[in-house]
Scaffold this active site. Structure first.
Site, PDB file in Angstrom:
ATOM      1  CG  HIS A  24      -1.956   1.043   1.200  1.00 57.31           C
ATOM      2  ND1 HIS A  24      -1.672   2.344   1.552  1.00 57.31           N
ATOM      3  CD2 HIS A  24      -3.257   1.020   0.822  1.00 57.31           C
ATOM      4  CE1 HIS A  24      -2.774   3.065   1.379  1.00 57.31           C
ATOM      5  NE2 HIS A  24      -3.749   2.288   0.951  1.00 57.31           N
ATOM      6  CD  GLU A  61      -5.294   1.696  -3.013  1.00 59.40           C
ATOM      7  OE1 GLU A  61      -6.441   1.961  -2.649  1.00 59.40           O
ATOM      8  OE2 GLU A  61      -4.362   1.519  -2.226  1.00 59.40           O
TER       9      GLU A  61
HETATM   10  P1  PGA Z   1      -9.433   6.165   0.317  1.00 56.81           P
HETATM   11  O1  PGA Z   1      -8.238   5.139   0.580  1.00 56.81           O
HETATM   12  O2  PGA Z   1     -10.604   5.363  -0.186  1.00 56.81           O
HETATM   13  O3  PGA Z   1      -9.686   6.808   1.637  1.00 56.81           O
HETATM   14  O4  PGA Z   1      -8.952   7.127  -0.725  1.00 56.81           O
HETATM   15  C1  PGA Z   1      -8.009   4.053  -0.264  1.00 56.81           C
HETATM   16  C2  PGA Z   1      -6.830   3.266   0.245  1.00 56.81           C
HETATM   17  O5  PGA Z   1      -5.923   3.838   0.845  1.00 56.81           O
HETATM   18  O6  PGA Z   1      -6.770   2.036   0.060  1.00 56.81           O
END
Ligand code: PGA
Length: 239
Positions: free
Chosen positions: A94, A164
């Site tokens: 992540h 992401e």
């Molecule tokens: P968020 O976070 O939905 O608050 O943008 C997503 C994540 O960090 O996996």
């Protein structure tokens, strides 16, 4: 190992460093899982066992795992310990781990490989920063994260990829729908091996945009941070 092919979409709640016993009790009383979708709750590790798996499409996921298998590594949790506690998924790489805990693509590779050995599905997170996006480096960054971070043992049945964009996490900003679809298509075409991988989108997903994002033809589900902490909101997303 969980059979990913069974599900039309995969939704992952990433609670990060949030929650306590009363939050969990209320959350799990109100959570409404749709059996067609795979729903995974990544709570802080100490609460993983509190999840009552009262639906066969509901799973536990850890937010991280040690690179080490055992030994003198204070504070760590190994992949085999997660397996021993019936944890079926684990986030790896992540952007918060990469940013605050100096996690590298090599770490991601080792962790993912250890998880696969234990029949746990790693959710391998990749994404570019705003600066990298503005310098047109998205493709290059993602390609390196994939090449170096995804172990050779990974395949579409034992691993997931989550795209992401770092600049979209927790900011309320998202790429356009076209951009999301194009990046997911790109990821699936870096190598023939990735063609059938399920690729989830994460970054400011909420009930008002989750359907249009998840409906994109190269998107196979969503990874949800902030909005997953509100059970009513999360219920709408996974419904
Ligand atoms: P968020 O976070 O939905 O608050 O943008 C997503 C994540 O960090 O996996």
């Amino acid at each position: 190992m969980v059979n990913l092919d069974k599900y039309s979409s995969i939704f992952i709640a990433n609670w990060k460093l949030n929650g306590n016993s009363s939050f969990l009790k209320d959350y799990y009383e109100k959570l409404k899982v749709n059996s067609n979708n795979c729903t995974i709750i990544c709570s802080p590790s100490i609460y993983l066992k509190s999840l009552k798996r009262n639906n066969e499409s509901l799973f536990c996921g850890a937010q991280d795992v040690s690179s080490y298998k055992e030994g003198a590594y204070t504070g760590e949790l190994s992949a085999s310990m997660l397996r021993d506690n019936n944890i079926d998924f684990c986030l790896v790489g992540h952007s918060e781990r990469r940013q605050y805990f100096a996690e590298t693509n090599d770490n991601v590779n080792i962790k993912s490989s250890n998880l696969i050995e234990e029949n746990i599905i790693p959710v391998i997170c990749i994404g570019e920063t705003l600066e990298q996006k503005e310098n047109n480096l998205t493709e290059q960054i993602l390609s390196t994260q994939i090449k170096d971070g995804i172990p050779s043992s990974a395949n579409h049945q034992n691993a997931l990829i989550a795209y992401e964009p770092v600049w979209a996490i927790g900011t309320g900003l998202t790429p356009t729908l076209d951009e999301i679809n194009q990046v997911h298509e790109l990821i699936k075409h870096f190598d023939t091996k990735f063609r059938n991988f399920k690729v989830l989108y994460g970054g400011s997903v909420k009930s008002s945009n989750s359907k249009e994002i998840n409906d994109l033809n190269h998107v196979d589900g969503c990874l949800i941070g902030g909005a997953s902490l509100k059970v009513d909101e999360f219920n709408i997303i996974i419904s």
